[in-house]
Design an enzyme around this catalytic site. Structure first.
Site, PDB file in Angstrom:
ATOM      1  N   GLU A  41     -71.975  48.522 -79.162  1.00 55.29           N
ATOM      2  CA  GLU A  41     -72.218  50.009 -78.582  1.00 55.29           C
ATOM      3  C   GLU A  41     -73.181  50.098 -80.068  1.00 55.29           C
ATOM      4  O   GLU A  41     -73.726  50.268 -81.082  1.00 55.29           O
ATOM      5  CB  GLU A  41     -71.852  51.065 -79.028  1.00 55.29           C
ATOM      6  CG  GLU A  41     -72.698  52.226 -78.814  1.00 55.29           C
ATOM      7  CD  GLU A  41     -73.683  51.699 -77.959  1.00 55.29           C
ATOM      8  OE1 GLU A  41     -73.152  52.250 -76.327  1.00 55.29           O
ATOM      9  OE2 GLU A  41     -74.750  51.884 -77.910  1.00 55.29           O
ATOM     10  N   CYS A  83     -74.100  59.608 -70.242  1.00 50.69           N
ATOM     11  CA  CYS A  83     -74.197  60.725 -70.159  1.00 50.69           C
ATOM     12  C   CYS A  83     -73.715  61.607 -71.640  1.00 50.69           C
ATOM     13  O   CYS A  83     -74.846  63.079 -71.802  1.00 50.69           O
ATOM     14  CB  CYS A  83     -72.908  60.380 -69.489  1.00 50.69           C
ATOM     15  SG  CYS A  83     -72.133  61.906 -68.644  1.00 50.69           S
ATOM     16  N   CYS A 118     -76.357  63.829 -68.962  1.00 51.26           N
ATOM     17  CA  CYS A 118     -75.341  65.237 -68.134  1.00 51.26           C
ATOM     18  C   CYS A 118     -74.902  66.394 -68.654  1.00 51.26           C
ATOM     19  O   CYS A 118     -75.337  66.751 -68.929  1.00 51.26           O
ATOM     20  CB  CYS A 118     -74.194  64.428 -68.018  1.00 51.26           C
ATOM     21  SG  CYS A 118     -74.153  63.016 -66.952  1.00 51.26           S
ATOM     22  N   LYS A 123     -78.109  67.993 -70.978  1.00 46.79           N
ATOM     23  CA  LYS A 123     -79.029  68.086 -69.945  1.00 46.79           C
ATOM     24  C   LYS A 123     -78.679  69.431 -69.769  1.00 46.79           C
ATOM     25  O   LYS A 123     -78.722  70.765 -69.071  1.00 46.79           O
ATOM     26  CB  LYS A 123     -78.827  67.268 -68.827  1.00 46.79           C
ATOM     27  CG  LYS A 123     -79.956  68.133 -67.458  1.00 46.79           C
ATOM     28  CD  LYS A 123     -78.710  68.977 -66.341  1.00 46.79           C
ATOM     29  CE  LYS A 123     -78.075  67.891 -66.613  1.00 46.79           C
ATOM     30  NZ  LYS A 123     -77.794  66.444 -64.877  1.00 46.79           N
ATOM     31  N   ALA A 175     -74.702  43.139 -78.416  1.00 42.10           N
ATOM     32  CA  ALA A 175     -73.403  41.684 -78.678  1.00 42.10           C
ATOM     33  C   ALA A 175     -74.429  41.358 -77.365  1.00 42.10           C
ATOM     34  O   ALA A 175     -75.406  41.496 -76.625  1.00 42.10           O
ATOM     35  CB  ALA A 175     -72.435  42.547 -77.990  1.00 42.10           C
ATOM     36  N   GLY A 187     -90.127  63.264 -58.477  1.00 45.76           N
ATOM     37  CA  GLY A 187     -88.890  63.836 -57.661  1.00 45.76           C
ATOM     38  C   GLY A 187     -87.599  64.321 -57.016  1.00 45.76           C
ATOM     39  O   GLY A 187     -86.742  64.366 -55.988  1.00 45.76           O
ATOM     40  N   TYR A 221     -83.109  63.005 -59.431  1.00 46.11           N
ATOM     41  CA  TYR A 221     -82.645  65.112 -59.815  1.00 46.11           C
ATOM     42  C   TYR A 221     -83.274  64.568 -61.240  1.00 46.11           C
ATOM     43  O   TYR A 221     -83.219  65.591 -61.153  1.00 46.11           O
ATOM     44  CB  TYR A 221     -81.314  63.865 -60.712  1.00 46.11           C
ATOM     45  CG  TYR A 221     -80.094  63.266 -59.822  1.00 46.11           C
ATOM     46  CD1 TYR A 221     -79.002  64.081 -58.889  1.00 46.11           C
ATOM     47  CD2 TYR A 221     -80.138  62.808 -59.192  1.00 46.11           C
ATOM     48  CE1 TYR A 221     -77.864  63.214 -58.604  1.00 46.11           C
ATOM     49  CE2 TYR A 221     -78.697  62.063 -57.765  1.00 46.11           C
ATOM     50  CZ  TYR A 221     -78.065  63.054 -57.755  1.00 46.11           C
ATOM     51  OH  TYR A 221     -76.829  62.565 -57.193  1.00 46.11           O
ATOM     52  N   ILE A 222     -83.715  64.201 -62.093  1.00 44.60           N
ATOM     53  CA  ILE A 222     -84.338  64.544 -63.106  1.00 44.60           C
ATOM     54  C   ILE A 222     -84.987  65.264 -63.410  1.00 44.60           C
ATOM     55  O   ILE A 222     -85.363  66.113 -63.907  1.00 44.60           O
ATOM     56  CB  ILE A 222     -83.892  63.192 -64.184  1.00 44.60           C
ATOM     57  CG1 ILE A 222     -82.850  62.248 -64.582  1.00 44.60           C
ATOM     58  CG2 ILE A 222     -84.677  63.054 -65.757  1.00 44.60           C
ATOM     59  CD1 ILE A 222     -82.950  61.281 -65.366  1.00 44.60           C
ATOM     60  N   GLU A 241     -84.198  69.258 -62.008  1.00 41.28           N
ATOM     61  CA  GLU A 241     -83.067  69.820 -63.080  1.00 41.28           C
ATOM     62  C   GLU A 241     -84.082  70.008 -64.895  1.00 41.28           C
ATOM     63  O   GLU A 241     -84.357  70.788 -65.119  1.00 41.28           O
ATOM     64  CB  GLU A 241     -82.488  68.422 -63.728  1.00 41.28           C
ATOM     65  CG  GLU A 241     -80.971  68.054 -62.616  1.00 41.28           C
ATOM     66  CD  GLU A 241     -80.106  67.544 -62.947  1.00 41.28           C
ATOM     67  OE1 GLU A 241     -79.412  67.164 -62.443  1.00 41.28           O
ATOM     68  OE2 GLU A 241     -79.708  66.805 -63.985  1.00 41.28           O
ATOM     69  N   ARG A 297     -85.197  62.309 -51.769  1.00 37.07           N
ATOM     70  CA  ARG A 297     -85.716  62.277 -51.072  1.00 37.07           C
ATOM     71  C   ARG A 297     -83.833  61.657 -51.034  1.00 37.07           C
ATOM     72  O   ARG A 297     -83.228  61.231 -51.824  1.00 37.07           O
ATOM     73  CB  ARG A 297     -86.370  60.809 -51.152  1.00 37.07           C
ATOM     74  CG  ARG A 297     -86.257  60.197 -50.095  1.00 37.07           C
ATOM     75  CD  ARG A 297     -87.377  58.767 -50.161  1.00 37.07           C
ATOM     76  NE  ARG A 297     -87.390  58.356 -51.462  1.00 37.07           N
ATOM     77  CZ  ARG A 297     -86.690  56.416 -51.661  1.00 37.07           C
ATOM     78  NH1 ARG A 297     -86.480  57.015 -50.379  1.00 37.07           N
ATOM     79  NH2 ARG A 297     -86.394  56.416 -53.036  1.00 37.07           N
ATOM     80  N   GLY A 334     -86.928  57.231 -62.212  1.00 35.84           N
ATOM     81  CA  GLY A 334     -85.969  56.804 -61.737  1.00 35.84           C
ATOM     82  C   GLY A 334     -85.426  55.914 -63.549  1.00 35.84           C
ATOM     83  O   GLY A 334     -86.124  55.940 -64.249  1.00 35.84           O
ATOM     84  N   HIS A 348     -62.537  87.004 -50.239  1.00 35.87           N
ATOM     85  CA  HIS A 348     -63.675  88.320 -50.067  1.00 35.87           C
ATOM     86  C   HIS A 348     -63.885  89.106 -51.265  1.00 35.87           C
ATOM     87  O   HIS A 348     -62.993  89.138 -52.008  1.00 35.87           O
ATOM     88  CB  HIS A 348     -63.636  89.034 -48.638  1.00 35.87           C
ATOM     89  CG  HIS A 348     -64.592  89.707 -48.837  1.00 35.87           C
ATOM     90  ND1 HIS A 348     -65.890  89.468 -47.999  1.00 35.87           N
ATOM     91  CD2 HIS A 348     -64.864  91.034 -48.477  1.00 35.87           C
ATOM     92  CE1 HIS A 348     -66.977  90.749 -47.698  1.00 35.87           C
ATOM     93  NE2 HIS A 348     -66.243  91.430 -47.850  1.00 35.87           N
ATOM     94  N   GLU A 368     -66.703  82.204 -49.277  1.00 36.73           N
ATOM     95  CA  GLU A 368     -66.030  82.543 -47.930  1.00 36.73           C
ATOM     96  C   GLU A 368     -67.006  82.117 -46.844  1.00 36.73           C
ATOM     97  O   GLU A 368     -66.013  81.362 -45.534  1.00 36.73           O
ATOM     98  CB  GLU A 368     -66.494  83.410 -47.686  1.00 36.73           C
ATOM     99  CG  GLU A 368     -67.402  84.895 -47.840  1.00 36.73           C
ATOM    100  CD  GLU A 368     -66.580  86.231 -48.035  1.00 36.73           C
ATOM    101  OE1 GLU A 368     -65.774  87.027 -47.021  1.00 36.73           O
ATOM    102  OE2 GLU A 368     -67.757  86.771 -48.955  1.00 36.73           O
TER     103      GLU A 368
END
Ligand code: NDP
Length: 461
Positions: free
Chosen positions: A35, A43, A48, A51, A115, A178, A180-181, A184, A207, A264, A438, A443
């Site tokens: 890494e 994430c 995620c 966020k 790597a 427009g 997810y990100i 949010e 979309r 994106g 309820h 419900e």
């Protein structure tokens, strides 16, 4: 010259890579994972998890406001961005350390280095110059923000990566996108008190989602004061002494303190020797894989966003696990990418699974729609002008629930549970046999009796 040999070399310690490494090691493989940035991947480090922490922070504003209707008197609340970011960073550091510990416990060798594939079996660690020979290689390098077309002043736009580390909360924010990100972060910034403008090139946000969900969320976001500009793009960004002048394609302009692009993400496929190893890319730019995540080179596999299949963390984890089961566990496992439940942590939240109404009508001979929109109970005393939305899309021939779409509080939590029923192929009649809990909003899922619409597809000539 080879310095070391392993059974599996994983490139990228994000959600998919880490899961694959741990499971493969559990099967007895000698595993090394590389890494170059921080362990945990998008994430955990800049996606995620941080966020959702910011989403939690942003939602207190409504709670403080609504509390008055329930009898509370509060002194005007004050928000401190620096405290939030410092606490968020501490939590992310804790999670990263937990990931490292889990890898160590699983006896996976972690190397902090880029790597590079030298050929189909040999990997070079850039940090140390070491050469590793690997029987199998897993590519789990994820994706990165893509800023879209080059425009004047693009260097002034931040992506979600930088949004997590802004020195202060911007007073006025313009977000392009427009998906997810974009929705949010529009909710996060607006909840924390910023004036937010969202610019989207299409007709309506999100979309690919059900049209009712898109319309409902847009109306809710606008009710919360977010300005949504559609059919426009950002044409230029000019830096001012204080802030930025953002010009749109219709020549209108906005003066803001922060411009964020959420246009994106693209798979990370360059600069680490994919060509040298002979790994083929798919037309859309991700690594081409089969249902077992095997690439065009038989002992090289790829999982997660780098394959550009369903770009969600739990999918990457499942793909990583399935890869390890297949290659090292003797259990060939293909990942089922159908009916993946997903949530958008906008305000209000969105939770969906399965077919949209439009998809169902295009694919099925008969479609029944059940939907309802109502003011949640908490808003009555809270005085908030907001509505929830629930929709079931049902195959009219088999009565199977093929889609569920929710906008409202805890939609993400709800869709996880509904997902079990949908994956079990539950029918609308099955939903109806369940007693309501309820008083809850959920419900509605078992009490919608009247069809809102019914469609029969014309037989093709
Ligand atoms: P999305 O693909 O969801 O949305 C990208 C948006 O940018 C779309 O609205 C798209 O428009 C627009 N766009 C693309 N190119 C341009 C351009 N050149 N000019 C103007 N607008 C453009 O990507 P995000 O960046 O929002 O998120 C990336 C991925 O991360 C998502 O696909 C999702 O899988 C994942 N994610 C998941 C989350 C969750 O599960 N809650 C949260 C955040 C991210 P159009 O619709 O017209 O293509």
């Amino acid at each position: 010259m080879t310095d070391r040999e392993v059974d599996l070399f994983v490139i990228g310690a994000g959600s998919g890579g880490v899961r694959a490494a741990r499971i493969a090691s559990g099967y007895g493989a000698r595993v090394m994972i590389a890494e170059e940035y921080r362990v945990g991947g998008t994430c955990v480090i800049r996606g995620c998890v941080p966020k959702k922490l910011l989403v939690y922070a942003s939602r207190f504003a409504d709670e403080f406001e609504d509390a008055a209707g329930f009898g509370w008197t509060l002194s005007p609340p004050a928000f401190d961005w620096k405290t939030l970011i410092a606490n968020k960073d501490r939590e992310i550091a804790r999670l990263e350390a937990a990931y490292v510990t889990n890898l160590e416990r699983a006896r996976v060798t972690l190397v902090k280095s880029r790597a590079v594939l030298e050929d189909a079996h040999n990997v070079r660690l850039v940090a140390t110059g070491e050469h590793i020979r690997a029987k199998h290689i897993l590519i789990a390098t994820g994706g990165r923000p893509h800023p879209g077309s080059a425009i004047a002043g693009i260097e002034h736009a931040i992506s979600s990566n930088e949004a997590f580390h802004l020195p202060e909360l911007p007073r006025r924010v313009l977000i392009q996108g427009g998906g997810y990100i974009a929705v949010e972060f529009a909710g996060i910034f607006a909840g924390l008190g910023a004036q937010v403008t969202l610019v989207y090139r299409g007709e309506n946000i999100l979309r690919g989602f059900d049209d009712d969900v898109r319309a409902h969320l847009r109306a809710e976001m606008e009710r919360r004061g977010i300005k949504i500009v559609t059919r426009q793009t950002v044409a230029a960004i000019e830096k001012l002494e204080h802030g930025f002048d953002v010009e749109l394609s219709d020549n209108s302009s906005f003066i803001v303190d922060c411009v964020m692009f959420a246009t994106g993400r693209r798979p990370n496929v360059t600069g680490f020797g994919l060509t040298e190893a002979g790994v083929r890319l798919a037309d859309r730019g991700g690594i081409a894989v089969d249902e077992y995540s095997q690439t065009s080179v038989p002992h090289i596999y790829a999982v997660g966003d780098v394959t550009d299949r369903v770009n969600l963390t739990p999918v990457a984890i499942r793909e990583g696990h399935a890869f390890a089961d297949t290659v090292f566990g003797g259990k060939p496992t293909a990942v089922d990418h159908l009916d993946v439940p997903t949530a958008v942590f906008s305000e209000p939240e969105v939770g969906v699974i399965g077919l949209t109404e439009a998809q169902a009508r295009a694919r099925l001979a008969r479609v029944d729609i059940y939907k309802t929109s109502f003011r949640p109970m908490k808003s009555t005393l809270g005085g908030r002008d907001t509505r929830c939305f629930f929709k079931l899309v049902v195959d009219g021939e088999t009565d199977r629930v093929v889609g569920c779409h929710i906008v409202g509080p805890d939609a993400g939590e709800l869709i996880q549970v509904v997902g079990i029923a949908v994956k079990m192929k539950a029918t609308k009649a099955d939903f109806d046999t369940v007693m309501a809990v309820h008083p809850t909003a959920a419900e509605e899922l078992v009490t919608m009796r009247e069809k809102s619409a019914s469609y029969i597809r014309e037989a093709a000539e």
